[in-house]
Design a protein around this motif. Structure first.
Motif, short mmCIF file in Angstrom:
data_model
loop_
_atom_site.label_atom_id
_atom_site.label_comp_id
_atom_site.label_asym_id
_atom_site.label_seq_id
_atom_site.Cartn_x
_atom_site.Cartn_y
_atom_site.Cartn_z
N SER A 91 0.32 8.50 -12.11
CA SER A 91 1.37 8.63 -13.13
C SER A 91 2.16 7.34 -13.32
N GLY A 92 2.09 6.44 -12.35
CA GLY A 92 2.86 5.21 -12.43
C GLY A 92 4.30 5.35 -11.97
N ALA A 93 4.65 6.50 -11.41
CA ALA A 93 6.03 6.73 -10.99
C ALA A 93 6.45 5.81 -9.85
N THR A 94 5.49 5.41 -9.02
CA THR A 94 5.80 4.53 -7.90
C THR A 94 4.74 3.45 -7.80
N ASP A 95 5.15 2.28 -7.34
CA ASP A 95 4.19 1.19 -7.24
C ASP A 95 3.58 1.08 -5.84
N SER A 96 4.05 1.92 -4.90
CA SER A 96 3.52 1.85 -3.54
C SER A 96 3.75 3.16 -2.81
N PHE A 97 3.05 3.33 -1.70
CA PHE A 97 3.28 4.45 -0.79
C PHE A 97 3.13 3.94 0.63
N TYR A 98 3.37 4.81 1.61
CA TYR A 98 3.47 4.34 2.99
C TYR A 98 2.68 5.21 3.96
N TYR A 99 2.05 4.55 4.93
CA TYR A 99 1.46 5.21 6.08
C TYR A 99 2.38 4.96 7.28
N GLY A 100 2.81 6.03 7.94
CA GLY A 100 3.67 5.89 9.10
C GLY A 100 2.88 5.54 10.35
N GLU A 101 3.59 5.42 11.46
CA GLU A 101 2.93 5.05 12.71
C GLU A 101 2.03 6.15 13.23
N ALA A 102 2.30 7.41 12.85
CA ALA A 102 1.40 8.50 13.22
C ALA A 102 0.16 8.52 12.33
N GLU A 103 0.15 7.67 11.31
CA GLU A 103 -0.98 7.56 10.39
C GLU A 103 -1.63 6.18 10.54
N MET A 104 -1.76 5.74 11.78
CA MET A 104 -2.24 4.39 12.03
C MET A 104 -3.70 4.20 11.65
N LEU A 105 -4.53 5.24 11.76
CA LEU A 105 -5.92 5.09 11.38
C LEU A 105 -6.08 4.82 9.88
N PRO A 106 -5.45 5.61 8.99
CA PRO A 106 -5.55 5.24 7.57
C PRO A 106 -4.83 3.94 7.25
N ARG A 107 -3.77 3.62 7.97
CA ARG A 107 -3.10 2.33 7.76
C ARG A 107 -4.06 1.19 8.11
N HIS A 108 -4.76 1.34 9.22
CA HIS A 108 -5.73 0.32 9.63
C HIS A 108 -6.83 0.17 8.59
N ARG A 109 -7.35 1.31 8.09
CA ARG A 109 -8.42 1.23 7.08
C ARG A 109 -7.93 0.53 5.82
N ALA A 110 -6.72 0.85 5.37
CA ALA A 110 -6.16 0.19 4.19
C ALA A 110 -6.01 -1.30 4.42
N ALA A 111 -5.63 -1.68 5.64
CA ALA A 111 -5.47 -3.10 5.96
C ALA A 111 -6.81 -3.82 5.97
N VAL A 112 -7.85 -3.14 6.46
CA VAL A 112 -9.19 -3.74 6.46
C VAL A 112 -9.67 -3.95 5.02
N ILE A 113 -9.51 -2.93 4.18
CA ILE A 113 -9.95 -3.04 2.78
C ILE A 113 -9.23 -4.19 2.08
N ARG A 114 -7.92 -4.28 2.29
CA ARG A 114 -7.16 -5.36 1.66
C ARG A 114 -7.69 -6.72 2.10
N SER A 115 -7.99 -6.86 3.37
CA SER A 115 -8.50 -8.12 3.89
C SER A 115 -9.88 -8.44 3.32
N VAL A 116 -10.74 -7.44 3.25
CA VAL A 116 -12.08 -7.65 2.70
C VAL A 116 -11.99 -8.10 1.24
N LEU A 117 -11.13 -7.46 0.46
CA LEU A 117 -10.99 -7.83 -0.95
C LEU A 117 -10.39 -9.23 -1.09
N ASN A 118 -9.41 -9.55 -0.25
CA ASN A 118 -8.84 -10.90 -0.29
C ASN A 118 -9.90 -11.94 0.04
N GLY A 119 -10.73 -11.65 1.04
CA GLY A 119 -11.79 -12.58 1.42
C GLY A 119 -12.81 -12.76 0.31
#
Length: 412
Positions: free
Chosen positions: A375-403
């Motif tokens: 909807s475009g209502a927000t430009d970002s969302f958050y993974y908490g520390e209890a959601e470290m596995l999806p946070r890690h996956r998002a970080a890997v994807i961002r790094s792969v795309l940057n590379g």
């Protein structure tokens, strides 16, 4: 467990290196761009940098036991149909399922057995090794060299019975190097004792990463899964169903759940009570065969989209395949000990239905989440520390795309 470093004070994380090194900013605060779940540009970037470059799980080797056995798997995001076949020399090979004459698929259906592959358009025929064997009216193709017109090969490799392919004509990493430190855990997930399999597939109105997220964390369980797994997973001591341990190996991850050891099915849930008791008896009858140990993770995540969930009564594997920027296909396989009695068959059917129902609870949430993010209502969302596995996956994807972007700039 070589190179698997647990998330404990005395341990650390094996976060890989190079393009697979997770993005530091996402790892630090868990903030992810909302358009990564709906942007067409992001969808195309993931297609090119991930699905055309990474090793992708396809099938179990035992599903192709004899020469001529084949499966067809479609990687929809890449528009590729993959033909995997066991040759007469007992070697597994993968090819683009495309005739070299006019581009027609040479194999139909999801699986089968063949002596050769005959194109249904003009009857060009290819051997199990991919070589072109016959061209009807070949004299009308005087300039063609049949030796150069075999099916186009795709890189394929097998590890611990899991068959992977790579759409990159020259993969940058071998499968073993790609798996890295997660390989010992994958090798330990023997499916050999589980000879009975049920399979499910659903198309979901949500981005493929939204599909993976609930599989990577237990934070949602108490809210979303009231009718299925909440009482199995949540306890007063662990109200948010957090993993008791996590591990990371390059782009891959694993989580060890705590569960609810005191859970028992309610007496008024007659079918569930019967199924749990029967599945317990089935597992006990073959005790020692394929039993996970206390050190077996409850969730093993192989980047980018393959997950394995071991259990004493059977194993559950799933994949979330991108279709569009805002939809994906969920495929799941449930592996059980072979049932002998009617009671065991009924119990297995109930177990698969229970897994389906739990998945449906997730799917309904995913579809609503997708609309909110798009909807475009927000430009970002958050993974908490209890959601470290999806946070890690998002970080890997961002790094792969940057590379990938950096490589494109340097090549320009």
């Amino acid at each position: 467990m070589t190179n698997i470093l647990s998330a404990t004070p005395e341990g650390g994380f094996d976060l890989g290196h190079g393009m697979m090194m997770p993005d530091a900013a996402i790892l630090r605060d868990g903030r992810v761009a909302a358009d990564s779940f709906w942007s067409e540009a992001r969808h195309a970037a993931e297609r090119d940098a991930i699905y055309r470059r990474c090793w992708l799980y396809m099938v179990r080797a035992e599903d192709l036991p004899e020469p001529g056995d084949y499966v067809v798997r479609n990687v929809e995001i890449c528009g590729v149909s993959v033909l995997i076949v066991r040759g007469k020399d007992d070697v597994l090979r993968a090819f683009h399922n495309v005739c070299r004459h006019r581009g027609m698929p040479v194999a139909d259906g999801a699986c089968g057995k063949a002596e050769a592959f005959r194109c249904p358009y003009h009857s060009w025929t290819f051997g199990l090794d991919g070589s072109l064997k016959a061209i009807p009216n070949q004299r009308r193709f005087p300039a063609l060299d049949a030796g150069d017109l075999g099916l186009v090969p795709i890189a394929i490799d097998v590890f611990a019975g899991f068959v992977f392919i790579n759409l990159d004509p020259q993969p940058g990493l071998s499968l073993k190097a790609f798996l890295g430190g997660i390989a010992p855990l994958l090798e330990a997930t023997t499916l050999a004792p589980f000879t009975h399999r049920d399979s499910l597939s659903y198309d979901v109105a949500a981005n493929w990463k939204a599909g993976l997220d609930p599989q990577y964390e237990g934070y949602h369980v108490g809210t979303v899964h009231a009718l299925t797994i909440r009482e199995i997973s949540v306890t007063p001591a662990n109200p948010f169903s957090e993993f008791r341990k996590m591990a990371f190996a390059g782009p891959h991850a694993a989580g060890w759940s705590q569960g609810n050891p005191s859970w028992r099915p309610r007496a008024d849930r007659i079918v569930q009570s019967f199924a749990v008791q029967t599945m317990g008896a089935l597992a006990g009858r073959v005790a020692g065969e394929g039993y996970p140990s206390a050190e077996t993770p409850a969730s093993l995540a192989i980047f980018p989209n393959f997950m394995i969930h071991p259990g004493a009564g059977g194993w559950f594997t799933q994949q979330h395949w991108p279709l569009t920027a805002q939809s994906h296909r969920w495929t799941a396989h449930y592996y059980y000990h072979a049932p002998v009695t009617a009671s065991e068959r009924l119990a297995i059917a109930q177990a698969t239905a229970f897994g389906r129902d739990s998945g449906m609870e997730d799917f309904m949430v995913m579809a609503r989440q997708q609309k909110g993010l798009a909807s475009g209502a927000t430009d970002s969302f958050y993974y908490g520390e209890a959601e470290m596995l999806p946070r890690h996956r998002a970080a890997v994807i961002r790094s792969v795309l940057n590379g990938a972007q950096a490589n494109m700039r340097s090549a320009a």
